[in-house]
Design a protein around this motif. Structure first.
Motif, PDB file in Angstrom:
ATOM      1  N   VAL A   1       1.057 -19.499 -10.149  1.00 45.06           N
ATOM      2  CA  VAL A   1       1.128 -18.056 -10.281  1.00 45.06           C
ATOM      3  C   VAL A   1       2.122 -17.512  -9.260  1.00 45.06           C
ATOM      4  N   GLN A   2       2.920 -16.540  -9.705  1.00 49.92           N
ATOM      5  CA  GLN A   2       3.868 -15.892  -8.801  1.00 49.92           C
ATOM      6  C   GLN A   2       3.320 -14.526  -8.407  1.00 49.92           C
ATOM      7  N   LEU A   3       3.503 -14.165  -7.157  1.00 50.67           N
ATOM      8  CA  LEU A   3       2.968 -12.912  -6.633  1.00 50.67           C
ATOM      9  C   LEU A   3       4.088 -12.064  -6.055  1.00 50.67           C
ATOM     10  N   GLN A   4       4.000 -10.767  -6.311  1.00 44.69           N
ATOM     11  CA  GLN A   4       4.995  -9.826  -5.808  1.00 44.69           C
ATOM     12  C   GLN A   4       4.265  -8.654  -5.182  1.00 44.69           C
ATOM     13  N   ALA A   5       4.333  -8.544  -3.856  1.00 42.54           N
ATOM     14  CA  ALA A   5       3.698  -7.434  -3.149  1.00 42.54           C
ATOM     15  C   ALA A   5       4.678  -6.281  -3.009  1.00 42.54           C
ATOM     16  N   SER A   6       4.130  -5.075  -3.036  1.00 41.17           N
ATOM     17  CA  SER A   6       4.952  -3.885  -2.890  1.00 41.17           C
ATOM     18  C   SER A   6       4.110  -2.753  -2.328  1.00 41.17           C
ATOM     19  N   GLY A   7       4.784  -1.660  -1.975  1.00 34.81           N
ATOM     20  CA  GLY A   7       4.078  -0.473  -1.518  1.00 34.81           C
ATOM     21  C   GLY A   7       4.138  -0.232  -0.022  1.00 34.81           C
ATOM     22  N   GLY A   8       4.744  -1.133   0.711  1.00 35.02           N
ATOM     23  CA  GLY A   8       4.858  -0.934   2.146  1.00 35.02           C
ATOM     24  C   GLY A   8       5.825   0.186   2.477  1.00 35.02           C
ATOM     25  N   GLY A   9       5.796   0.595   3.736  1.00 37.87           N
ATOM     26  CA  GLY A   9       6.690   1.644   4.176  1.00 37.87           C
ATOM     27  C   GLY A   9       6.274   2.170   5.526  1.00 37.87           C
ATOM     28  N   LEU A  10       6.823   3.331   5.850  1.00 32.33           N
ATOM     29  CA  LEU A  10       6.539   3.981   7.127  1.00 32.33           C
ATOM     30  C   LEU A  10       5.526   5.092   6.911  1.00 32.33           C
ATOM     31  N   VAL A  11       4.481   5.091   7.717  1.00 29.26           N
ATOM     32  CA  VAL A  11       3.436   6.110   7.599  1.00 29.26           C
ATOM     33  C   VAL A  11       2.998   6.502   9.002  1.00 29.26           C
ATOM     34  N   GLN A  12       2.577   7.736   9.149  1.00 30.38           N
ATOM     35  CA  GLN A  12       2.094   8.202  10.443  1.00 30.38           C
ATOM     36  C   GLN A  12       0.662   7.735  10.678  1.00 30.38           C
ATOM     37  N   ALA A  13       0.306   7.615  11.936  1.00 25.94           N
ATOM     38  CA  ALA A  13      -1.063   7.245  12.284  1.00 25.94           C
ATOM     39  C   ALA A  13      -2.040   8.235  11.658  1.00 25.94           C
ATOM     40  N   GLY A  14      -3.121   7.694  11.127  1.00 33.25           N
ATOM     41  CA  GLY A  14      -4.095   8.522  10.434  1.00 33.25           C
ATOM     42  C   GLY A  14      -3.856   8.635   8.951  1.00 33.25           C
ATOM     43  N   GLY A  15      -2.697   8.216   8.507  1.00 31.59           N
ATOM     44  CA  GLY A  15      -2.350   8.311   7.096  1.00 31.59           C
ATOM     45  C   GLY A  15      -2.892   7.157   6.274  1.00 31.59           C
ATOM     46  N   SER A  16      -2.537   7.179   4.998  1.00 28.52           N
ATOM     47  CA  SER A  16      -3.002   6.163   4.051  1.00 28.52           C
ATOM     48  C   SER A  16      -1.824   5.556   3.311  1.00 28.52           C
ATOM     49  N   LEU A  17      -2.065   4.365   2.811  1.00 30.15           N
ATOM     50  CA  LEU A  17      -1.058   3.664   2.033  1.00 30.15           C
ATOM     51  C   LEU A  17      -1.780   2.723   1.083  1.00 30.15           C
ATOM     52  N   ARG A  18      -1.244   2.556  -0.112  1.00 24.98           N
ATOM     53  CA  ARG A  18      -1.814   1.580  -1.032  1.00 24.98           C
ATOM     54  C   ARG A  18      -0.775   0.522  -1.361  1.00 24.98           C
ATOM     55  N   LEU A  19      -1.133  -0.697  -1.074  1.00 20.79           N
ATOM     56  CA  LEU A  19      -0.278  -1.822  -1.421  1.00 20.79           C
ATOM     57  C   LEU A  19      -0.690  -2.384  -2.772  1.00 20.79           C
TER      58      LEU A  19
END
Length: 125
Positions: A1-19
């Protein structure tokens, strides 16, 4: 199986992100999935994992209250929702897969056979 991660970036402390992690190549539903991260100069760290059908999840104590893993087998996707981010969460984040049925979720790097390329998350203070 091949996997491709995405969704990273720059965020301020206290913020949210979904990978996101997209799988291809084999029957995705037969695989348990995990998320790891590796900060500069540190060992790769287990964050959490989810069983093949999403029925079981397991989290490292360091992120248990802030991170949530989910999956959508119809879309061959697994997600890592990260809330209340801190500067110490800055790292390259990896998704990983291991062929496993039942409610099994691996918690160590060696248990996983397949790895994505990683996506960088930077949390500013």
């Amino acid at each position: 199986v091949q996997l491709q991660a995405s969704g990273g970036g720059l965020v301020q402390a206290g913020g949210s992100l979904r990978l996101s992690c997209e799988a291809s190549g084999r029957t995705f539903s037969g695989y348990a999935m995990g998320w790891f991260r590796q900060a500069l100069g540190k060992e790769r760290e287990f964050l959490g994992g989810i069983s093949w059908n999403g029925g079981s999840t397991y989290y490292a104590d360091s992120v248990k209250a802030r991170f949530t893993i989910s999956r959508d087998n119809a879309k061959n996707m697994v997600y890592l929702q990260m809330n209340s981010l801190k500067p110490e969460d800055t790292a390259v984040y990896y998704c990983a897969a291991a062929r496993a049925g039942g409610s099994v979720v691996g918690t160590v790097r060696a248990w996983y056979n397949y790895w994505g390329q990683g996506t960088l998350v930077t949390v500013s203070s």
